[in-house]
Design a protein around this motif. Structure first.
Motif, PDB file in Angstrom:
ATOM      1  N   LEU A 284       0.868  -1.177   0.000  1.00 24.92           N
ATOM      2  CA  LEU A 284       0.000   0.000   0.000  1.00 24.92           C
ATOM      3  C   LEU A 284       0.902   1.223   0.000  1.00 24.92           C
ATOM      4  O   LEU A 284       1.870   1.287   0.766  1.00 24.92           O
ATOM      5  CB  LEU A 284      -0.906   0.022   1.229  1.00 24.92           C
ATOM      6  CG  LEU A 284      -1.797  -1.191   1.457  1.00 24.92           C
ATOM      7  CD1 LEU A 284      -2.650  -0.996   2.702  1.00 24.92           C
ATOM      8  CD2 LEU A 284      -2.658  -1.478   0.242  1.00 24.92           C
ATOM      9  N   PHE A 285       0.581   2.185  -0.858  1.00 26.37           N
ATOM     10  CA  PHE A 285       1.426   3.363  -1.047  1.00 26.37           C
ATOM     11  C   PHE A 285       0.581   4.629  -0.949  1.00 26.37           C
ATOM     12  O   PHE A 285      -0.577   4.644  -1.357  1.00 26.37           O
ATOM     13  CB  PHE A 285       2.105   3.300  -2.418  1.00 26.37           C
ATOM     14  CG  PHE A 285       3.010   2.108  -2.563  1.00 26.37           C
ATOM     15  CD1 PHE A 285       4.354   2.207  -2.264  1.00 26.37           C
ATOM     16  CD2 PHE A 285       2.508   0.884  -2.976  1.00 26.37           C
ATOM     17  CE1 PHE A 285       5.188   1.106  -2.380  1.00 26.37           C
ATOM     18  CE2 PHE A 285       3.326  -0.216  -3.101  1.00 26.37           C
ATOM     19  CZ  PHE A 285       4.681  -0.113  -2.797  1.00 26.37           C
ATOM     20  N   PRO A 286       1.173   5.720  -0.449  1.00 29.28           N
ATOM     21  CA  PRO A 286       0.403   6.952  -0.278  1.00 29.28           C
ATOM     22  C   PRO A 286       0.061   7.652  -1.586  1.00 29.28           C
ATOM     23  O   PRO A 286      -0.934   8.361  -1.666  1.00 29.28           O
ATOM     24  CB  PRO A 286       1.297   7.823   0.594  1.00 29.28           C
ATOM     25  CG  PRO A 286       2.683   7.347   0.311  1.00 29.28           C
ATOM     26  CD  PRO A 286       2.547   5.868   0.043  1.00 29.28           C
ATOM     27  N   THR A 287       0.884   7.445  -2.622  1.00 28.74           N
ATOM     28  CA  THR A 287       0.639   8.127  -3.897  1.00 28.74           C
ATOM     29  C   THR A 287       0.707   7.131  -5.053  1.00 28.74           C
ATOM     30  O   THR A 287       1.333   6.068  -4.948  1.00 28.74           O
ATOM     31  CB  THR A 287       1.684   9.234  -4.163  1.00 28.74           C
ATOM     32  OG1 THR A 287       2.959   8.607  -4.379  1.00 28.74           O
ATOM     33  CG2 THR A 287       1.766  10.234  -3.019  1.00 28.74           C
ATOM     34  N   GLU A 288       0.088   7.500  -6.140  1.00 28.84           N
ATOM     35  CA  GLU A 288       0.128   6.661  -7.337  1.00 28.84           C
ATOM     36  C   GLU A 288       1.558   6.534  -7.857  1.00 28.84           C
ATOM     37  O   GLU A 288       1.982   5.469  -8.309  1.00 28.84           O
ATOM     38  CB  GLU A 288      -0.785   7.256  -8.410  1.00 28.84           C
ATOM     39  CG  GLU A 288      -0.897   6.401  -9.639  1.00 28.84           C
ATOM     40  CD  GLU A 288      -1.911   6.922 -10.642  1.00 28.84           C
ATOM     41  OE1 GLU A 288      -2.107   6.247 -11.661  1.00 28.84           O
ATOM     42  OE2 GLU A 288      -2.500   8.000 -10.421  1.00 28.84           O
ATOM     43  N   GLU A 289       2.330   7.611  -7.764  1.00 33.83           N
ATOM     44  CA  GLU A 289       3.723   7.581  -8.239  1.00 33.83           C
ATOM     45  C   GLU A 289       4.550   6.581  -7.442  1.00 33.83           C
ATOM     46  O   GLU A 289       5.363   5.842  -8.018  1.00 33.83           O
ATOM     47  CB  GLU A 289       4.346   8.984  -8.142  1.00 33.83           C
ATOM     48  CG  GLU A 289       3.714  10.009  -9.071  1.00 33.83           C
ATOM     49  CD  GLU A 289       2.345  10.512  -8.591  1.00 33.83           C
ATOM     50  OE1 GLU A 289       2.077  10.524  -7.369  1.00 33.83           O
ATOM     51  OE2 GLU A 289       1.524  10.865  -9.451  1.00 33.83           O
ATOM     52  N   ASP A 290       4.370   6.560  -6.121  1.00 34.89           N
ATOM     53  CA  ASP A 290       5.101   5.593  -5.293  1.00 34.89           C
ATOM     54  C   ASP A 290       4.727   4.165  -5.676  1.00 34.89           C
ATOM     55  O   ASP A 290       5.593   3.286  -5.762  1.00 34.89           O
ATOM     56  CB  ASP A 290       4.797   5.815  -3.810  1.00 34.89           C
ATOM     57  CG  ASP A 290       5.408   7.104  -3.270  1.00 34.89           C
ATOM     58  OD1 ASP A 290       6.398   7.588  -3.839  1.00 34.89           O
ATOM     59  OD2 ASP A 290       4.871   7.606  -2.263  1.00 34.89           O
TER      60      ASP A 290
END
Length: 128
Positions: free
Chosen positions: A117-123
């Motif tokens: 799970l990532f905070p941003t789409e880029e991550d």
């Protein structure tokens, strides 16, 4: 299609090998329910925090697609998420209407994948 900004993004590279990050919204927390005899033998390493999330696009488990999946952290708690990324088990269950439940039995769950799970789409894209 959900117009609200996603709470986080999911990326998987093992079983599902997603080509794009999956948008995710928190739905609710579920707790692990032990049967009466398990209260005497509960292992502390068993997690008690499951998160039901809504996904867009649908997440494929076997031959079916679903917009709701259940995840459990492989490390730090999901309530609240304080460190990113969070690596999770993606769980399958045959239980209908998880939104109406408060808890779930181990026997009702099966691990089908793991993901981040990532905070941003880029991550999330960097992980894929």
């Amino acid at each position: 299609m959900n117009a609200d900004k996603p709470d986080f993004y999911l990326a998987a590279t093992e079983v599902h090998e997603l080509q794009e990050p999956v948008k995710c919204w928190r739905v609710k927390r579920l707790r692990r329910k032990a049967r009466w005899f398990q209260y005497f033998t509960l292992r502390p390493e068993l997690r008690n925090d499951y998160l039901l999330i809504k996904t867009e696009p649908a997440f494929h488990i076997g031959d079916r697609a679903t917009n709701e999946i259940l995840v459990s952290s492989k490390g730090p708690t999901l309530f609240p998420i304080t460190e990113w990324p969070v690596f999770v088990y993606v769980l399958e269950t045959a239980v209908p209407n998880l939104k109406d439940r408060q808890d779930i039995l181990d026997s009702e769950l099966r691990v089908v994948d793991w993901a981040g799970l990532f905070p941003t789409e880029e991550d999330a894209r960097r992980f894929i």
